[in-house]
Design a protein around this motif. Structure first.
Motif, PDB file in Angstrom:
ATOM      1  N   TYR A 613       0.840  -1.203   0.000  1.00  0.00           N
ATOM      2  CA  TYR A 613       0.000   0.000   0.000  1.00  0.00           C
ATOM      3  C   TYR A 613       0.877   1.255   0.000  1.00  0.00           C
ATOM      4  CZ  TYR A 613      -4.166   2.812   0.864  1.00  0.00           C
ATOM      5  OH  TYR A 613      -5.191   3.721   0.724  1.00  0.00           O
ATOM      6  N   ARG A 614       1.952   1.220   0.806  1.00  0.00           N
ATOM      7  CA  ARG A 614       2.856   2.378   0.845  1.00  0.00           C
ATOM      8  C   ARG A 614       3.535   2.581  -0.509  1.00  0.00           C
ATOM      9  NH1 ARG A 614       5.158   4.713   5.551  1.00  0.00           N
ATOM     10  NH2 ARG A 614       6.750   6.260   5.010  1.00  0.00           N
ATOM     11  N   LYS A 615       3.824   1.492  -1.166  1.00  0.00           N
ATOM     12  CA  LYS A 615       4.464   1.577  -2.478  1.00  0.00           C
ATOM     13  C   LYS A 615       3.536   2.255  -3.489  1.00  0.00           C
ATOM     14  CE  LYS A 615       7.158  -1.295  -5.630  1.00  0.00           C
ATOM     15  NZ  LYS A 615       7.706  -2.643  -5.875  1.00  0.00           N
ATOM     16  N   HIS A 616       2.227   1.906  -3.426  1.00  0.00           N
ATOM     17  CA  HIS A 616       1.258   2.545  -4.333  1.00  0.00           C
ATOM     18  C   HIS A 616       1.084   4.018  -3.992  1.00  0.00           C
ATOM     19  CE1 HIS A 616      -0.109  -0.842  -6.743  1.00  0.00           C
ATOM     20  NE2 HIS A 616      -0.129  -1.607  -5.641  1.00  0.00           N
ATOM     21  N   LEU A 617       1.107   4.353  -2.696  1.00  0.00           N
ATOM     22  CA  LEU A 617       1.001   5.760  -2.303  1.00  0.00           C
ATOM     23  C   LEU A 617       2.190   6.568  -2.820  1.00  0.00           C
ATOM     24  CD1 LEU A 617      -0.260   5.559   1.413  1.00  0.00           C
ATOM     25  CD2 LEU A 617      -1.567   6.268  -0.592  1.00  0.00           C
ATOM     26  N   GLN A 618       3.386   5.963  -2.777  1.00  0.00           N
ATOM     27  CA  GLN A 618       4.581   6.664  -3.261  1.00  0.00           C
ATOM     28  C   GLN A 618       4.481   6.909  -4.765  1.00  0.00           C
ATOM     29  OE1 GLN A 618       7.161   7.718  -1.096  1.00  0.00           O
ATOM     30  NE2 GLN A 618       7.557   8.964  -2.923  1.00  0.00           N
ATOM     31  N   ARG A 619       3.962   5.927  -5.508  1.00  0.00           N
ATOM     32  CA  ARG A 619       3.769   6.102  -6.953  1.00  0.00           C
ATOM     33  C   ARG A 619       2.767   7.224  -7.231  1.00  0.00           C
ATOM     34  NH1 ARG A 619       3.025  -0.239  -8.734  1.00  0.00           N
ATOM     35  NH2 ARG A 619       5.236  -0.843  -8.613  1.00  0.00           N
ATOM     36  N   ALA A 620       1.681   7.235  -6.419  1.00  0.00           N
ATOM     37  CA  ALA A 620       0.686   8.290  -6.596  1.00  0.00           C
ATOM     38  C   ALA A 620       1.320   9.659  -6.363  1.00  0.00           C
ATOM     39  CB  ALA A 620      -0.487   8.076  -5.649  1.00  0.00           C
ATOM     40  N   LYS A 621       2.167   9.775  -5.345  1.00  0.00           N
ATOM     41  CA  LYS A 621       2.829  11.038  -5.022  1.00  0.00           C
ATOM     42  C   LYS A 621       3.774  11.450  -6.160  1.00  0.00           C
ATOM     43  CE  LYS A 621       4.851  14.347  -2.525  1.00  0.00           C
ATOM     44  NZ  LYS A 621       6.244  14.126  -2.405  1.00  0.00           N
ATOM     45  N   ASP A 622       4.538  10.503  -6.663  1.00  0.00           N
ATOM     46  CA  ASP A 622       5.536  10.806  -7.682  1.00  0.00           C
ATOM     47  C   ASP A 622       4.910  11.205  -9.006  1.00  0.00           C
ATOM     48  OD1 ASP A 622       7.384  10.157  -5.768  1.00  0.00           O
ATOM     49  OD2 ASP A 622       7.760   8.115  -6.528  1.00  0.00           O
ATOM     50  N   MET A 623       3.702  10.669  -9.317  1.00  0.00           N
ATOM     51  CA  MET A 623       3.120  10.900 -10.644  1.00  0.00           C
ATOM     52  C   MET A 623       1.883  11.796 -10.607  1.00  0.00           C
ATOM     53  SD  MET A 623       3.614   7.127 -12.344  1.00  0.00           S
ATOM     54  CE  MET A 623       3.419   7.788 -14.004  1.00  0.00           C
ATOM     55  N   GLY A 624       1.637  12.474  -9.481  1.00  0.00           N
ATOM     56  CA  GLY A 624       0.528  13.430  -9.421  1.00  0.00           C
ATOM     57  C   GLY A 624      -0.823  12.797  -9.157  1.00  0.00           C
ATOM     58  N   GLY A 625      -0.800  11.661  -8.537  1.00  0.00           N
ATOM     59  CA  GLY A 625      -2.062  11.010  -8.192  1.00  0.00           C
ATOM     60  C   GLY A 625      -2.532  11.433  -6.802  1.00  0.00           C
ATOM     61  N   CYS A 626      -3.384  10.612  -6.190  1.00  0.00           N
ATOM     62  CA  CYS A 626      -3.922  10.956  -4.871  1.00  0.00           C
ATOM     63  C   CYS A 626      -4.446   9.708  -4.176  1.00  0.00           C
ATOM     64  CB  CYS A 626      -5.041  11.979  -5.000  1.00  0.00           C
ATOM     65  SG  CYS A 626      -6.493  11.349  -5.863  1.00  0.00           S
ATOM     66  N   MET A 627      -4.756   9.855  -2.901  1.00  0.00           N
ATOM     67  CA  MET A 627      -5.447   8.804  -2.158  1.00  0.00           C
ATOM     68  C   MET A 627      -6.883   9.274  -1.921  1.00  0.00           C
ATOM     69  SD  MET A 627      -4.693   7.062   1.582  1.00  0.00           S
ATOM     70  CE  MET A 627      -5.657   8.118   2.655  1.00  0.00           C
ATOM     71  N   ILE A 628      -7.865   8.412  -2.187  1.00  0.00           N
ATOM     72  CA  ILE A 628      -9.274   8.720  -1.917  1.00  0.00           C
ATOM     73  C   ILE A 628      -9.714   7.862  -0.747  1.00  0.00           C
ATOM     74  CG2 ILE A 628     -11.626   8.677  -2.801  1.00  0.00           C
ATOM     75  CD1 ILE A 628     -10.520   9.051  -5.577  1.00  0.00           C
ATOM     76  N   GLN A 629     -10.060   8.507   0.361  1.00  0.00           N
ATOM     77  CA  GLN A 629     -10.478   7.760   1.553  1.00  0.00           C
ATOM     78  C   GLN A 629     -11.984   7.903   1.737  1.00  0.00           C
ATOM     79  OE1 GLN A 629      -9.177   8.719   5.782  1.00  0.00           O
ATOM     80  NE2 GLN A 629      -8.224   6.708   5.473  1.00  0.00           N
ATOM     81  N   LEU A 630     -12.671   6.774   1.750  1.00  0.00           N
ATOM     82  CA  LEU A 630     -14.125   6.741   1.947  1.00  0.00           C
ATOM     83  C   LEU A 630     -14.388   6.479   3.425  1.00  0.00           C
ATOM     84  CD1 LEU A 630     -16.995   6.699   0.743  1.00  0.00           C
ATOM     85  CD2 LEU A 630     -16.703   4.253   0.359  1.00  0.00           C
ATOM     86  N   GLN A 631     -14.957   7.465   4.095  1.00  0.00           N
ATOM     87  CA  GLN A 631     -15.222   7.339   5.525  1.00  0.00           C
ATOM     88  C   GLN A 631     -16.703   7.036   5.752  1.00  0.00           C
ATOM     89  OE1 GLN A 631     -13.754  10.686   7.768  1.00  0.00           O
ATOM     90  NE2 GLN A 631     -11.662  10.460   6.998  1.00  0.00           N
ATOM     91  N   GLU A 632     -16.981   5.828   6.189  1.00  0.00           N
ATOM     92  CA  GLU A 632     -18.344   5.407   6.519  1.00  0.00           C
ATOM     93  C   GLU A 632     -18.482   5.454   8.038  1.00  0.00           C
ATOM     94  OE1 GLU A 632     -19.410   1.682   4.591  1.00  0.00           O
ATOM     95  OE2 GLU A 632     -17.612   1.871   3.342  1.00  0.00           O
ATOM     96  N   GLY A 633     -18.704   6.644   8.563  1.00  0.00           N
ATOM     97  CA  GLY A 633     -18.717   6.796  10.013  1.00  0.00           C
ATOM     98  C   GLY A 633     -17.280   6.878  10.508  1.00  0.00           C
ATOM     99  N   ASN A 634     -16.930   6.051  11.489  1.00  0.00           N
ATOM    100  CA  ASN A 634     -15.563   6.031  12.003  1.00  0.00           C
ATOM    101  C   ASN A 634     -14.643   5.285  11.041  1.00  0.00           C
ATOM    102  OD1 ASN A 634     -16.385   7.362  14.358  1.00  0.00           O
ATOM    103  ND2 ASN A 634     -16.935   5.410  15.334  1.00  0.00           N
TER     104      ASN A 634
END
Length: 688
Positions: A613-634
């Protein structure tokens, strides 16, 4: 005669009448003194004496009546003089007993708010004796019209133009409307409200409204009783037929048309209740009733005298199978009648006799027409032929099959082929069946219910719910760029695990929508950790603490369950926050496990999920992507770790808070991700 006359005369109230009566008595005594009993004239004198007595009694009654009238007059005068006293308590006591006694109160008391209020509470018509100022007082008048709507006529002119007050008066007495302001009686909205409370109010509506077809139609639609006060329309065939379509009860207020056989038949074709309001001679006419049920079988409910007539009932059930409900008990046990009803609608099985509901051929006829009719034949819910026939017609009929047949492969497959929703009623063994789950998913895709395909996958028993072939069939597979092409920026999802039966389907729905959006498919690679394995380099859950001071993650004293480990940041033996190296969870459990032999070097299969997961986040950071977090309550425990990783990596985070996925979420995601702005949108919020 003389003695009697003297006695009576002494008791007379008029001395002149007494003297005259005495003189006549004395004269009669002298005249008849020498007459013997043998003389016929004796009877004549006796008769005269009785006449004198009658005269006395008449005079007595007259005198008594005069005394009574005089006494009442004195009493009224005394009461009036008593009320005219200035004692306020006496006046209050009087009007509480009878509000109209306010008429005898002084001018000062008639202007006393408390006195007048007490009077109109007892009798609204007492308002007429109130002072002009109080007759213009809204609260006083409102109290009066609630007691008696006719009191509106005594209200001040300004209040008779008050819509709210007039409606209160009409609710108590429709005739009060005639005392309302002329403009109000011509107001369609107010008149609709008035007639809704009391249909008789239509009689006092303005002439132009009573002649307005559309207005009167609206009136009788909400209150059929208003038809009785619409003499202009109740004999109009077209009007009554249109009104009947909106409110069947209007027919009872059209005496001429309810006796017209052709009109009633036309109305019956619309609604069987028309027979209920038909004239008595029509309802007792067998030929007419037979023709009526042929047009609408439901009319049998109102044909009391013909419910046991075979031909009438047959005609009714052939037109509407559920008319069997109103047939006599003998005919509901008649095989010919019941089969005729079932041919028209299978749900009529519920009205058949208990004996016929135990007959296999009868039940098969019913479920072949309506599979859900199986619920009305509990004795045959374990019959394979009957149940198979039912689920082929309606897969949801599986709900009413016996537990044994709900685990039968052929029956369940037939059910989910008809509708994937039947999977909800499949037995536990069938939820482990690849073919059953796959068939339900295929049905969802074939019917354009892509989101439901994920729901059906969730119903599968683990580990089948994470089978990669089923994930692909549910269209939840990851879309990777072909080899040789430039890698797209990553959009990494942070969601709760959504492939468990009890989990929310929101994450799956969001993922599918993102894949369906051409813009995201062309410009982003969407990474969904839910569809990957969940290997972990850290601790697994344990029923015992790793070290004495460790606190349990789950403490359920009622169940006697304590769980330790997994995400304990203070665990001295686990420091991973996604910084660990490639690690196989099987190797952690078994040192003799050979990863190269069993898995090869595929990180998606063998790596710790946090590392990946951290590896995918780093790729998103390097290539202008993002993380989308869906919060269903807590946030879930895993989501907390993912958010921490995102902050450490420094990738842009878009948070969606919602209780359900809004229909236009994709449009707003584009605005946030591409436009770089923050949006707060009613049901959910987006923020960096």
């Amino acid at each position: 005669a003389f003695a009697m006359t003297v006695t009576c005369s002494c008791r007379c109230f008029s001395k002149w009448a007494a003297l005259a009566l005495a003189a006549l008595s004395i004269a009669s005594g002298f005249i008849g003194r020498g007459v013997g009993p043998e003389d016929d004239s004796y009877i004549t004198w006796a008769f005269l004496s009785l006449c004198f007595l009658s005269v006395y009694l008449w005079i007595r009654c007259r005198q008594t009546r005069r005394i009574r009238i005089a006494g009442e007059r004195d009493l009224l005068e005394g009461e009036r003089s008593w009320l005219q006293q200035s004692d306020r308590d006496l006046v209050l006591a009087a009007v509480n007993h009878s509000g109209l006694q306010l008429a005898y109160a002084s001018a000062e008391e008639r202007g006393d708010r408390d006195v007048v209020l007490a009077a109109v509470k007892q009798n609204g018509l007492a308002l007429q004796y109130a002072s002009p100022a109080l007759r213009a007082d809204q609260s006083i008048v409102l109290t009066a019209v609630r007691t008696n709507g006719a009191a509106l006529q005594h209200a001040d002119t300004s209040l008779r133009a008050d819509p709210g007050l007039v409606l209160k008066a009409v609710a108590e007495n429709a005739a009060a409307l005639q005392h309302a302001n002329v403009d109000l009686r011509a107001n369609p909205d107010l008149m609709l409200s008035a007639t809704g409370q009391n249909g008789a109010a239509l009689e006092f509506a303005a002439e132009e409204l009573r002649c307005d077809t559309d207005f009167v139609i609206k009136v009788v639609e909400q209150n059929a009783a208003a038809m009785e006060h619409s003499r202009e329309w109740r004999d109009d065939t077209d009007f009554v037929l249109n009104a009947f379509g909106l409110n069947p009860d209007v027919l009872q207020y059209a005496p001429k048309l309810r006796a017209d056989s052709s009109f009633v038949l036309e109305a019956v074709a619309q609604n069987g209740v028309a027979l209920k309001h038909a004239a008595l001679e029509l309802r007792q006419n067998r030929t007419f009733v037979l023709e009526a049920v042929q047009k609408n079988g439901a009319a049998l409910e109102h044909a009391d005298e013909f419910r046991a007539d075979l031909n009438v009932v047959l005609a009714a059930v052939r037109q509407n199978g559920n008319a069997l409900e109103h047939a006599s008990g003998d005919l509901r046990a008649d095989r010919v009648v019941v089969l005729a009803a079932l041919e028209q609608t299978g749900s009529a099985l519920q009205y058949a006799s208990l004996l016929l509901r135990m007959k296999s051929d009868v039940v098969c006829a019913a479920v072949g027409q309506d599979g859900m009719a199986l619920q009305h034949a509990p004795k045959l819910c374990a019959d394979p032929i009957v149940v198979l026939t039912a689920v082929k017609q309606n897969g949801k009929a599986l709900e009413h099959a016996s537990p044994l047949l709900r685990d039968d492969s052929d029956v369940v497959l037939a059910a989910v082929r008809q509708t994937g929703y039947a999977l909800e009623f499949a037995g536990d063994e069938r939820l482990k069946d690849f073919d059953v789950i796959g068939t339900a998913i295929d049905w969802a895709n074939a019917h354009g219910k892509v989101g439901e395909a994920a729901s059906f996958l969730k119903m599968a028993t683990p580990p089948l719910n994470q089978d990669q072939k089923l994930i692909q069939r549910a269209r939840l597979e990851l879309v990777r760029a072909p080899k040789g092409e430039a890698r797209l920026p990553e959009m990494v999802l942070s969601v709760r695990f959504s492939l468990a039966r009890s989990a929310s389907n929101m994450a799956n729905e969001l993922f599918v929508r993102l894949k369906q959006e051409e813009h995201f498919v062309r410009h982003y690679y969407v990474h969904n950790p839910n569809v990957l394995r969940k290997g972990f380099c850290g601790l697994s859950y344990s029923p015992v603490p790793k070290f004495p001071s460790e606190k349990p993650d789950i403490d359920d004293d009622a169940a006697g369950r304590k769980i330790y480990g997994w995400a304990r940041n203070d665990d001295p033996d686990w420091k991973c926050s996604g910084l660990c190296q490639v690690s196989c969870w099987k190797k952690i459990r078994d040192a003799s496990h050979n990863c190269e032999r069993d898995h090869g070097d595929d990180l998606q299969k063998n790596g710790c999920w946090r590392f990946l997961y951290r590896k995918h986040l780093q790729r998103a950071k390097d290539m202008g992507g993002c993380m989308i977090q869906l919060q269903e309550g807590n946030l879930g425990r895993g989501q907390e770790v993912e958010l921490k990783m995102a902050h450490e990596v420094g990738v842009k985070v878009v948070v969606i808070r919602c209780s359900e996925i809004p229909f236009d979420v994709i449009k707003h995601l584009r605005a946030v991700i591409d436009g770089g702005k923050e949006i707060d949108y009613h049901v959910y919020q987006h923020r960096f």
